[in-house]
Design an enzyme around this catalytic site. Structure first.
Site, PDB file in Angstrom:
ATOM      1  N   ILE A  12      41.806 -29.100 -62.335  1.00  0.00           N
ATOM      2  CA  ILE A  12      41.267 -28.338 -63.477  1.00  0.00           C
ATOM      3  C   ILE A  12      42.348 -27.406 -64.042  1.00  0.00           C
ATOM      4  CG2 ILE A  12      39.379 -26.854 -64.282  1.00  0.00           C
ATOM      5  CD1 ILE A  12      37.763 -27.772 -61.821  1.00  0.00           C
ATOM      6  N   ASP A  58      52.550 -18.975 -52.742  1.00  0.00           N
ATOM      7  CA  ASP A  58      51.176 -18.916 -52.252  1.00  0.00           C
ATOM      8  C   ASP A  58      50.563 -17.613 -52.771  1.00  0.00           C
ATOM      9  OD1 ASP A  58      48.905 -18.414 -50.604  1.00  0.00           O
ATOM     10  OD2 ASP A  58      49.734 -19.792 -49.108  1.00  0.00           O
ATOM     11  N   LYS A  84      38.924 -26.490 -51.498  1.00  0.00           N
ATOM     12  CA  LYS A  84      37.696 -26.887 -52.201  1.00  0.00           C
ATOM     13  C   LYS A  84      36.894 -28.025 -51.553  1.00  0.00           C
ATOM     14  CE  LYS A  84      39.839 -30.232 -55.260  1.00  0.00           C
ATOM     15  NZ  LYS A  84      39.904 -30.794 -56.592  1.00  0.00           N
ATOM     16  N   SER A 124      31.512 -22.000 -59.064  1.00  0.00           N
ATOM     17  CA  SER A 124      30.931 -23.335 -58.940  1.00  0.00           C
ATOM     18  C   SER A 124      29.415 -23.257 -58.960  1.00  0.00           C
ATOM     19  CB  SER A 124      31.379 -23.930 -57.602  1.00  0.00           C
ATOM     20  OG  SER A 124      30.592 -25.038 -57.265  1.00  0.00           O
ATOM     21  N   THR A 126      27.716 -24.586 -57.025  1.00  0.00           N
ATOM     22  CA  THR A 126      27.299 -24.549 -55.619  1.00  0.00           C
ATOM     23  C   THR A 126      26.664 -23.198 -55.260  1.00  0.00           C
ATOM     24  OG1 THR A 126      28.015 -25.175 -53.406  1.00  0.00           O
ATOM     25  CG2 THR A 126      29.490 -23.725 -54.609  1.00  0.00           C
ATOM     26  N   TYR A 148      32.657 -23.241 -47.948  1.00  0.00           N
ATOM     27  CA  TYR A 148      33.338 -23.317 -49.257  1.00  0.00           C
ATOM     28  C   TYR A 148      32.497 -22.603 -50.321  1.00  0.00           C
ATOM     29  CZ  TYR A 148      33.934 -25.249 -53.900  1.00  0.00           C
ATOM     30  OH  TYR A 148      34.038 -25.366 -55.254  1.00  0.00           O
ATOM     31  N   LYS A 152      32.965 -18.876 -52.681  1.00  0.00           N
ATOM     32  CA  LYS A 152      32.755 -18.685 -54.130  1.00  0.00           C
ATOM     33  C   LYS A 152      31.773 -17.540 -54.366  1.00  0.00           C
ATOM     34  CE  LYS A 152      35.413 -22.018 -55.608  1.00  0.00           C
ATOM     35  NZ  LYS A 152      36.695 -21.689 -56.246  1.00  0.00           N
ATOM     36  N   PHE A 177      29.986 -27.246 -63.207  1.00  0.00           N
ATOM     37  CA  PHE A 177      29.156 -28.305 -62.634  1.00  0.00           C
ATOM     38  C   PHE A 177      30.117 -29.397 -62.121  1.00  0.00           C
ATOM     39  CE2 PHE A 177      24.824 -26.823 -62.795  1.00  0.00           C
ATOM     40  CZ  PHE A 177      25.077 -25.562 -63.307  1.00  0.00           C
ATOM     41  N   ASN A 178      29.952 -30.662 -62.422  1.00  0.00           N
ATOM     42  CA  ASN A 178      30.800 -31.669 -61.751  1.00  0.00           C
ATOM     43  C   ASN A 178      31.878 -32.216 -62.688  1.00  0.00           C
ATOM     44  OD1 ASN A 178      28.285 -31.433 -60.176  1.00  0.00           O
ATOM     45  ND2 ASN A 178      29.137 -33.092 -58.962  1.00  0.00           N
ATOM     46  N   ARG A 230      23.556 -35.408 -61.108  1.00  0.00           N
ATOM     47  CA  ARG A 230      24.476 -34.293 -61.316  1.00  0.00           C
ATOM     48  C   ARG A 230      24.835 -34.167 -62.803  1.00  0.00           C
ATOM     49  NH1 ARG A 230      23.020 -33.879 -56.893  1.00  0.00           N
ATOM     50  NH2 ARG A 230      24.163 -33.528 -54.960  1.00  0.00           N
ATOM     51  N   PRO A 292      24.441 -34.934 -45.374  1.00  0.00           N
ATOM     52  CA  PRO A 292      23.870 -33.620 -45.063  1.00  0.00           C
ATOM     53  C   PRO A 292      24.318 -32.565 -46.084  1.00  0.00           C
ATOM     54  CG  PRO A 292      24.886 -34.584 -43.110  1.00  0.00           C
ATOM     55  CD  PRO A 292      25.234 -35.479 -44.257  1.00  0.00           C
TER      56      PRO A 292
HETATM   57  N1  UFG Z   1      27.943 -39.465 -53.640  1.00  0.00           N
HETATM   58  C1  UFG Z   1      27.749 -40.727 -53.135  1.00  0.00           C
HETATM   59  N2  UFG Z   1      28.799 -41.345 -52.510  1.00  0.00           N
HETATM   60  C2  UFG Z   1      30.021 -40.760 -52.380  1.00  0.00           C
HETATM   61  C3  UFG Z   1      30.208 -39.458 -52.901  1.00  0.00           C
HETATM   62  C4  UFG Z   1      29.148 -38.835 -53.515  1.00  0.00           C
HETATM   63  O1  UFG Z   1      26.658 -41.297 -53.226  1.00  0.00           O
HETATM   64  O2  UFG Z   1      30.928 -41.372 -51.788  1.00  0.00           O
HETATM   65  C5  UFG Z   1      26.836 -38.794 -54.349  1.00  0.00           C
HETATM   66  C6  UFG Z   1      26.370 -37.493 -53.722  1.00  0.00           C
HETATM   67  O3  UFG Z   1      25.399 -37.743 -52.741  1.00  0.00           O
HETATM   68  C7  UFG Z   1      25.843 -36.739 -54.959  1.00  0.00           C
HETATM   69  C8  UFG Z   1      26.738 -37.223 -56.084  1.00  0.00           C
HETATM   70  O4  UFG Z   1      27.303 -38.444 -55.642  1.00  0.00           O
HETATM   71  O5  UFG Z   1      24.526 -37.134 -55.242  1.00  0.00           O
HETATM   72  C9  UFG Z   1      27.873 -36.259 -56.439  1.00  0.00           C
HETATM   73  O6  UFG Z   1      28.613 -35.946 -55.264  1.00  0.00           O
HETATM   74  P1  UFG Z   1      30.036 -35.202 -55.326  1.00  0.00           P
HETATM   75  O7  UFG Z   1      30.554 -35.118 -53.931  1.00  0.00           O
HETATM   76  O8  UFG Z   1      30.917 -35.862 -56.339  1.00  0.00           O
HETATM   77  O9  UFG Z   1      29.683 -33.778 -55.922  1.00  0.00           O
HETATM   78  P2  UFG Z   1      28.682 -32.657 -55.365  1.00  0.00           P
HETATM   79  O10 UFG Z   1      27.690 -32.418 -56.442  1.00  0.00           O
HETATM   80  O11 UFG Z   1      28.194 -32.939 -54.011  1.00  0.00           O
HETATM   81  O12 UFG Z   1      29.673 -31.436 -55.196  1.00  0.00           O
HETATM   82  C10 UFG Z   1      30.388 -30.949 -56.307  1.00  0.00           C
HETATM   83  C11 UFG Z   1      31.717 -30.361 -55.862  1.00  0.00           C
HETATM   84  C12 UFG Z   1      31.533 -29.123 -55.049  1.00  0.00           C
HETATM   85  C13 UFG Z   1      30.640 -28.170 -55.734  1.00  0.00           C
HETATM   86  C14 UFG Z   1      29.364 -28.827 -56.169  1.00  0.00           C
HETATM   87  C15 UFG Z   1      28.599 -27.846 -57.015  1.00  0.00           C
HETATM   88  O13 UFG Z   1      32.422 -31.281 -55.079  1.00  0.00           O
HETATM   89  O14 UFG Z   1      32.784 -28.498 -54.926  1.00  0.00           O
HETATM   90  O15 UFG Z   1      29.636 -29.984 -56.949  1.00  0.00           O
HETATM   91  O16 UFG Z   1      27.557 -28.391 -57.652  1.00  0.00           O
HETATM   92  F1  UFG Z   1      30.339 -27.165 -54.905  1.00  0.00           F
END
Ligand code: UFG
Length: 332
Positions: A12, A58, A84, A124, A126, A148, A152, A177-178, A230, A292
């Site tokens: 980003i 750093d 992250k 985030s 999160t 993590y 934040k 968001f994502n 998402r 999880p």
């Molecule tokens: N997913 C899969 N398979 C994968 C990876 C993800 O099915 O291999 C699914 C997850 O279950 C979820 C969706 O795809 O439903 C998005 O998952 P991401 O890991 O891409 O993103 P998250 O929403 O879990 O997490 C992201 C950021 C975090 C942040 C969060 C805040 O990675 O840093 O959004 O909403 F905290």
């Protein structure tokens, strides 16, 4: 105005540095390449045809930060640098708390010393935990499910306390968001070195046959097709949100909080199918158990950013999927 972009070679941060330079800001980047590549510095220069100062340091190193502030007249800081990975944070909470919180504290104290009074923080969605309803507004209750996310949330609180005590300080907390997608030049994008944790980089590895199959974590959520939903936002739209926040901080003190999302939710299967269609690729997948800590659905109410910053995400899901793929095939 001269902006210090910490983590400016990261995913980003690099896109934001480009948009800052395009908008006429002076940029100083500090990055320790913990999760980024040195060649990003030249890529940003190639895209923008502009020069800027770069420091390999750093942000936890107070002496190094002081050196930067004494060599450069910094007007504002955008703080992206930080660890992250959600899963890794559960394994290494001490490292996450030390790095993410220390770097912020160091920057804030050096900023105070040098009279720099504007700070934009990379937060985030999160911090909303598992929201009771959707879409998510900025005044929803806050909670977290992993270290993590807690870094934040803690940093948001720390910044709020400091801004309360130091009335001339301006802080923007931007809750992303994502982010997915990549720069249209295909020079900048997201390129995790290891097996990706996040969905889009994983889809890209499967689409380019670097990994055999995508595991979809659950199809029994309370969502239209059962897979997680998402709010995917193009990284360039997200970058532009930082420029709007900086403009706002020119005239305001205190803490301003904004969701940066599109307001639209897409499922895992929506993203897989869109990537296949727009890029003419196959993404084999299998349904496995839930991951999880995952929640069923998460998407923003972006109204506040629209009304107060004049910012809205413009790029749609097809463009996000196309740009992600173009970056990956040109950088394998
Ligand atoms: N997913 C899969 N398979 C994968 C990876 C993800 O099915 O291999 C699914 C997850 O279950 C979820 C969706 O795809 O439903 C998005 O998952 P991401 O890991 O891409 O993103 P998250 O929403 O879990 O997490 C992201 C950021 C975090 C942040 C969060 C805040 O990675 O840093 O959004 O909403 F905290």
């Amino acid at each position: 105005m001269r902006i210090l972009v910490t983590g400016g070679c990261g995913y980003i941060g690099s896109h934001t540095a480009v948009e800052l330079l395009n908008a006429g800001y002076e940029v100083v980047i500090v990055d320790n390449f913990y999760n980024s590549q040195p060649n990003v510095v030249d890529k940003i220069k190639t895209i923008t045809q502009k020069d800027f100062a770069f420091y390999e340091e750093d942000c936890c190193d107070e002496k190094a930060m002081r050196k930067i502030f004494s060599e450069q007249k910094i007007d504002a800081v955008i703080h992206f640098a930080g660890y992250k990975a959600v899963g890794e944070s559960v394994e290494k909470p001490l490292a996450y708390y030390r790095n993410n919180i220390d770097s912020t504290l160091v920057l804030l104290s050096v900023m105070k010393e040098f009279g720099c009074r504007k700070f934009v923080f990379s937060s985030s969605a999160t911090v909303y935990g598992d929201p009771a309803s959707l879409p998510i507004k900025e005044d929803f209750p806050l909670s977290t499910t992993n270290p993590y996310g807690t870094t934040k949330l803690f940093i948001e609180r720390i910044l709020t306390d400091i801004a309360y005590a130091e009335k001339d300080l301006s802080v923007a907390l931007l809750r992303y968001f994502n982010p997915i997608g990549a720069h249209e030049s295909a020079l900048l994008g997201e390129s995790p070195n290891d097996i990706p944790n996040n969905l889009m980089p994983y889809i890209m590895k499967v689409a380019t046959k670097q990994l055999p199959i995508l595991n979809i974590f659950g199809d029994d959520y309370d969502t239209p097709d059962g897979t997680g939903v998402r709010d995917y936002i193009h990284v360039v739209d997200l970058a532009l949100g930082h420029i709007k926040a900086l403009e706002k901080l020119e005239h305001e003190t205190g803490v301003l909080i904004y969701n940066l999302g599109t307001g639209k939710g897409y499922s895992v299967l929506d993203l897989v199918k869109t990537c296949e269609r727009v890029n003419h690729v196959e993404v084999p997948y299998q349904i496995v158990g839930r991951r999880p800590g995952d929640i069923a659905a998460c998407y923003a109410d972006p109204t506040k950013a629209k009304e107060e910053l004049g910012w809205t995400a413009e790029k749609g899901i097809e463009e996000m999927c196309r740009d992600s793929y173009n970056f990956v095939i040109k950088n394998i």
